[in-house]
Design a protein around this motif. Structure first.
Motif, short mmCIF file in Angstrom:
data_model
loop_
_atom_site.label_atom_id
_atom_site.label_comp_id
_atom_site.label_asym_id
_atom_site.label_seq_id
_atom_site.Cartn_x
_atom_site.Cartn_y
_atom_site.Cartn_z
N ASN A 43 10.28 43.58 34.45
CA ASN A 43 10.20 43.54 35.92
C ASN A 43 11.50 43.13 36.59
O ASN A 43 11.50 42.42 37.59
CB ASN A 43 9.06 42.62 36.36
CG ASN A 43 8.62 42.89 37.79
OD1 ASN A 43 8.80 43.99 38.29
ND2 ASN A 43 8.06 41.89 38.44
N GLY A 44 12.63 43.57 36.03
CA GLY A 44 13.90 43.47 36.74
C GLY A 44 14.52 42.11 36.83
O GLY A 44 14.95 41.69 37.90
N GLY B 136 20.23 53.17 31.55
CA GLY B 136 20.62 52.09 32.43
C GLY B 136 19.60 50.99 32.58
O GLY B 136 19.69 50.16 33.48
N MET B 137 18.63 50.95 31.69
CA MET B 137 17.59 49.92 31.75
C MET B 137 18.17 48.51 31.58
O MET B 137 17.75 47.56 32.24
CB MET B 137 16.56 50.21 30.65
CG MET B 137 15.50 49.18 30.47
SD MET B 137 14.39 49.72 29.13
CE MET B 137 13.66 48.17 28.70
N ILE B 138 19.17 48.39 30.73
CA ILE B 138 19.81 47.11 30.44
C ILE B 138 21.29 47.26 30.75
O ILE B 138 21.97 48.14 30.20
CB ILE B 138 19.60 46.71 28.97
CG1 ILE B 138 18.10 46.62 28.66
CG2 ILE B 138 20.30 45.41 28.65
CD1 ILE B 138 17.77 46.73 27.20
N LYS B 139 21.81 46.41 31.64
CA LYS B 139 23.20 46.53 32.07
C LYS B 139 23.94 45.22 31.81
O LYS B 139 23.49 44.15 32.18
CB LYS B 139 23.26 46.87 33.56
CG LYS B 139 22.60 48.20 33.91
CD LYS B 139 22.62 48.47 35.40
CE LYS B 139 21.96 49.80 35.73
NZ LYS B 139 21.92 50.08 37.17
N PRO C 68 13.62 46.11 32.28
CA PRO C 68 14.96 46.17 32.86
C PRO C 68 15.55 44.79 33.14
O PRO C 68 14.83 43.86 33.50
CB PRO C 68 14.75 46.96 34.16
CG PRO C 68 13.31 46.74 34.49
CD PRO C 68 12.60 46.66 33.19
N ILE C 69 16.86 44.69 32.97
CA ILE C 69 17.54 43.43 33.22
C ILE C 69 19.01 43.72 33.48
O ILE C 69 19.57 44.68 32.96
CB ILE C 69 17.38 42.45 32.03
CG1 ILE C 69 17.94 41.07 32.37
CG2 ILE C 69 18.00 43.01 30.76
CD1 ILE C 69 17.56 40.00 31.36
#
Length: 213
Positions: A80-81, A27-30, A58-59
């Motif tokens: 950093n999200g 789920g790091m990249i959604k 992550p994004i």
């Protein structure tokens, strides 16, 4: 799997490469997630990758995102999200680089190409269609903003809603507020509060109801 797909996600081409340059986790990249109160009438996510897409952390891409990376082009996202709001449109024909913690509201457009050649002057000179875009870390981009070829947005900037960023602001004073069509620096010293705990404290102080649907 580090990449999760939500709802209707269409891949027009996957001839290109995807690189993850940090430790991957589920789920790091959604793509296609619905989590904000501003949604879209066209929730489909469309991805065309004939070049290279790089993820450094992550994004989240909300519904309605449209991403196109042409052959030999590179689209890079920071760590950093970072969050990309609904109806994002990114068309990369050269090089677009976003650093850490870039936050976008809805209906943001990022194009590093002019798409069409224009002849100028008596000698009908024609300029190159593309020029790289760079967006620094901790940047907040308001809704209905367009970022075009050659744009440079320095770290810790706020880009106001309905702004056209079409030039290099590298020499702006720290923490600039960028706004207008075309964009200019209205002030310096303004900083978006990104810390969620601090944000909740201000909500409580001012009696603000932060509704998420």
């Amino acid at each position: 799997m580090p990449i999760l797909l939500y709802g209707n996600v269409v891949f027009r081409s996957l001839k290109g490469r995807v690189e993850i340059k940090s430790h991957p986790y589920p789920g790091m990249i959604k793509f296609g997630i619905k989590e904000w109160y501003v949604t879209t009438a066209k929730p489909q996510v469309t991805i065309t990758n004939n070049g290279t897409i790089i993820f450094n952390g992550p994004i989240r891409f909300l519904q309605g995102s449209y991403i196109l990376v042409a052959r030999n082009a590179t689209l890079e996202f920071g760590s950093n999200g970072s969050v990309c709001g609904s109806d994002l449109k990114v068309m990369c024909f050269d090089h677009i680089r976003m650093s850490d913690n870039v936050q976008m509201a809805w209906n943001v457009q990022i194009y590093d190409t002019a798409f069409h050649y224009i002849m100028c002057g008596d000698e009908k000179e024609v300029s190159k269609l593309t020029k790289p875009i760079e967006i620094g870390q901790n940047v907040w981009i308001g809704n209905n903003t367009t970022i075009s070829k050659g744009a440079y947005i320095p770290a810790n900037s706020i880009v106001a809603s309905n702004t056209l960023v079409n030039k290099n602001f590298e020499m702006a004073e720290p923490y600039p507020l960028i706004a207008g069509v075309p964009a200019k620096v209205l002030s310096s010293g303004s900083q978006r509060v990104f810390d969620k705990r601090q944000e909740k404290e201000y909500d409580k102080k001012f009696g603000y109801d932060r509704t998420h649907l």
